[in-house]
Scaffold this active site. Sequence first.
Site, mmCIF file in Angstrom:
data_model
loop_
_atom_site.group_PDB
_atom_site.id
_atom_site.type_symbol
_atom_site.label_atom_id
_atom_site.label_comp_id
_atom_site.label_asym_id
_atom_site.label_seq_id
_atom_site.Cartn_x
_atom_site.Cartn_y
_atom_site.Cartn_z
ATOM 1 N N LYS A 1 -0.573 -4.984 8.907
ATOM 2 C CA LYS A 1 0.786 -4.680 8.604
ATOM 3 C C LYS A 1 1.665 -4.179 9.504
ATOM 4 O O LYS A 1 0.996 -2.960 10.709
ATOM 5 C CB LYS A 1 0.908 -3.898 6.919
ATOM 6 C CG LYS A 1 2.079 -3.548 6.468
ATOM 7 C CD LYS A 1 2.065 -2.980 5.088
ATOM 8 C CE LYS A 1 3.669 -2.387 4.656
ATOM 9 N NZ LYS A 1 2.937 -1.395 5.194
ATOM 10 N N GLN B 1 -6.882 -1.870 2.337
ATOM 11 C CA GLN B 1 -6.557 -1.743 3.732
ATOM 12 C C GLN B 1 -7.360 -0.218 4.247
ATOM 13 O O GLN B 1 -7.791 0.789 3.637
ATOM 14 C CB GLN B 1 -4.616 -0.799 3.823
ATOM 15 C CG GLN B 1 -4.168 -0.633 5.051
ATOM 16 C CD GLN B 1 -2.836 -0.585 5.240
ATOM 17 O OE1 GLN B 1 -2.497 0.537 4.843
ATOM 18 N NE2 GLN B 1 -1.738 -0.558 5.426
ATOM 19 N N CYS C 1 1.730 3.018 9.893
ATOM 20 C CA CYS C 1 2.214 4.378 8.926
ATOM 21 C C CYS C 1 2.708 5.134 10.308
ATOM 22 O O CYS C 1 2.288 5.186 11.412
ATOM 23 C CB CYS C 1 0.271 4.610 8.727
ATOM 24 S SG CYS C 1 1.296 6.186 7.829
ATOM 25 N N ALA D 1 0.675 5.040 0.183
ATOM 26 C CA ALA D 1 -0.387 6.521 0.467
ATOM 27 C C ALA D 1 -0.350 6.974 -1.270
ATOM 28 O O ALA D 1 0.520 7.944 -1.280
ATOM 29 C CB ALA D 1 -0.814 7.159 0.983
ATOM 30 N N PRO E 1 0.643 -1.492 0.325
ATOM 31 C CA PRO E 1 -0.283 -0.260 -0.123
ATOM 32 C C PRO E 1 1.184 1.294 -0.139
ATOM 33 O O PRO E 1 2.046 1.311 0.681
ATOM 34 C CB PRO E 1 -0.615 -0.314 1.534
ATOM 35 C CG PRO E 1 0.037 -1.061 2.491
ATOM 36 C CD PRO E 1 0.987 -1.952 1.436
ATOM 37 N N ASN F 1 8.960 -7.086 4.504
ATOM 38 C CA ASN F 1 9.020 -6.033 3.468
ATOM 39 C C ASN F 1 9.763 -4.893 3.579
ATOM 40 O O ASN F 1 10.123 -4.451 4.813
ATOM 41 C CB ASN F 1 7.394 -5.300 3.792
ATOM 42 C CG ASN F 1 6.870 -3.917 3.180
ATOM 43 O OD1 ASN F 1 7.345 -2.590 4.126
ATOM 44 N ND2 ASN F 1 7.648 -3.146 1.541
ATOM 45 N N GLY F 2 10.370 -4.316 2.889
ATOM 46 C CA GLY F 2 11.467 -2.952 3.154
ATOM 47 C C GLY F 2 12.793 -3.142 1.743
ATOM 48 O O GLY F 2 12.600 -4.622 2.047
ATOM 49 N N ASP F 3 12.314 -2.184 1.405
ATOM 50 C CA ASP F 3 13.822 -2.105 0.422
ATOM 51 C C ASP F 3 14.108 -3.005 -0.532
ATOM 52 O O ASP F 3 15.610 -2.663 -1.107
ATOM 53 C CB ASP F 3 15.259 -1.663 1.802
ATOM 54 C CG ASP F 3 15.286 -0.871 2.851
ATOM 55 O OD1 ASP F 3 14.202 -0.028 1.905
ATOM 56 O OD2 ASP F 3 15.676 -0.966 3.636
ATOM 57 N N ARG G 1 8.332 1.277 -3.030
ATOM 58 C CA ARG G 1 8.817 2.158 -3.647
ATOM 59 C C ARG G 1 9.432 1.216 -5.068
ATOM 60 O O ARG G 1 9.827 1.927 -5.910
ATOM 61 C CB ARG G 1 9.662 2.643 -2.958
ATOM 62 C CG ARG G 1 9.269 4.373 -2.346
ATOM 63 C CD ARG G 1 10.230 4.355 -0.728
ATOM 64 N NE ARG G 1 10.390 3.135 0.346
ATOM 65 C CZ ARG G 1 11.826 2.935 1.021
ATOM 66 N NH1 ARG G 1 11.609 4.394 1.308
ATOM 67 N NH2 ARG G 1 12.447 2.068 1.939
#
Length: 316
Positions: free
Chosen positions: A139, A70, A100, A18, A16, A200-202, A225
């Site tokens: 999450k 979400q 978040c 935003a 997700p 998740n991450g990078d 990203r």
Amino acid sequence: MQIKNLVLDSPFILAPLAGYTDLPFRLVCRKFGAGLCVSEMISCHGLFYNQPKTLAMLASADEERPVSFQLFGAEPEIMGKAASIMSSHHPDIIDINMGCPVKKVTKKGAGAALMATPDLARTIVREVVKNASCPVTVKFRTGVNAEELTAVDFGKMAEEAGAAAVTVHGRTWAQGFTGTANWEIIAQVKEALSIPVIGNGDIITHQQGLKLMADTGCDGVMIGRGALGNPWIFSNSPPPERIEEIIPAALLHLEYMEQYLPVNKMLGCLKSHIGKYFRNIKGCANMRKAVFECQDFSALKELVGKYSSTDQTDEK
Ligand SMILES: Cc1cc2nc3c(=O)[nH]c(=O)nc-3n(C[C@H](O)[C@H](O)[C@H](O)COP(=O)(O)O)c2cc1C
């Protein structure tokens, strides 16, 4: 990968984001191989109070299925009611945002702030599960801060409260988006839980995603990203380096935008999506500049189309 009865055709999942993971972008990512796409975070209050802008975020299309919507918020009762409203739009999954770090969200006790109030988080998961007509996932992050790396206990809490899977973003709330993702904690959560765990991450290449799964044992990979302007990350083939190969994806994205969005109202957002397809691509400097100078949607579409039939190789 399987979440309850839902079998995903790939363990690579669009995170997700935003402002980005609207219906057109989710459709593009599904076309390029994402096994599941998650909507932008949707406010429980916006749903509860019937706000048109929030309700518009529930737009979906059969060809994107499976889709996860979400939800964020901090009041169990309103979260439950919002889950029931969301369910009437038939998502395949409802995901609860407990990661978040943005102040606007955490100051109301929602998002990552719920990691500091696990009892409240548990009540929210139970309420959402009770009112949802589909599996519910959660999450969250590795913890509140470096001293409180609580992801394992938090994950167990979510599982006991009825979550069908969890996603762990390998950073703490305190880290925001700084530092690097901690894969070790993702591995610890996987070890401790029986439900599927998504890391998740990078992740910015498909290969890194496969390595995250191999190193941590996690069942799926969520990419945020790294997918912007790069839906190829969901497939096993390397991202294209030549503009002629990139244009068809950008055009497909523009077509979905035209089909599903009030395009001229959202021109800034569209330009930022399209501009990302051409970042880091040799020979695209003028193209990127021209994208941001477009005054309306048809000019943007025409510009991208024009580049598909022009040799730009002499440009720097
Ligand atoms: C612009 C932006 C918007 C985001 N929006 C959300 C959101 O709505 N819900 C959420 O759970 N996480 C959100 N995140 C966090 C991402 O889903 C993801 O956990 C984080 O970016 C790390 O993954 P990545 O390195 O693959 O981007 C957002 C991140 C960014 C950069």
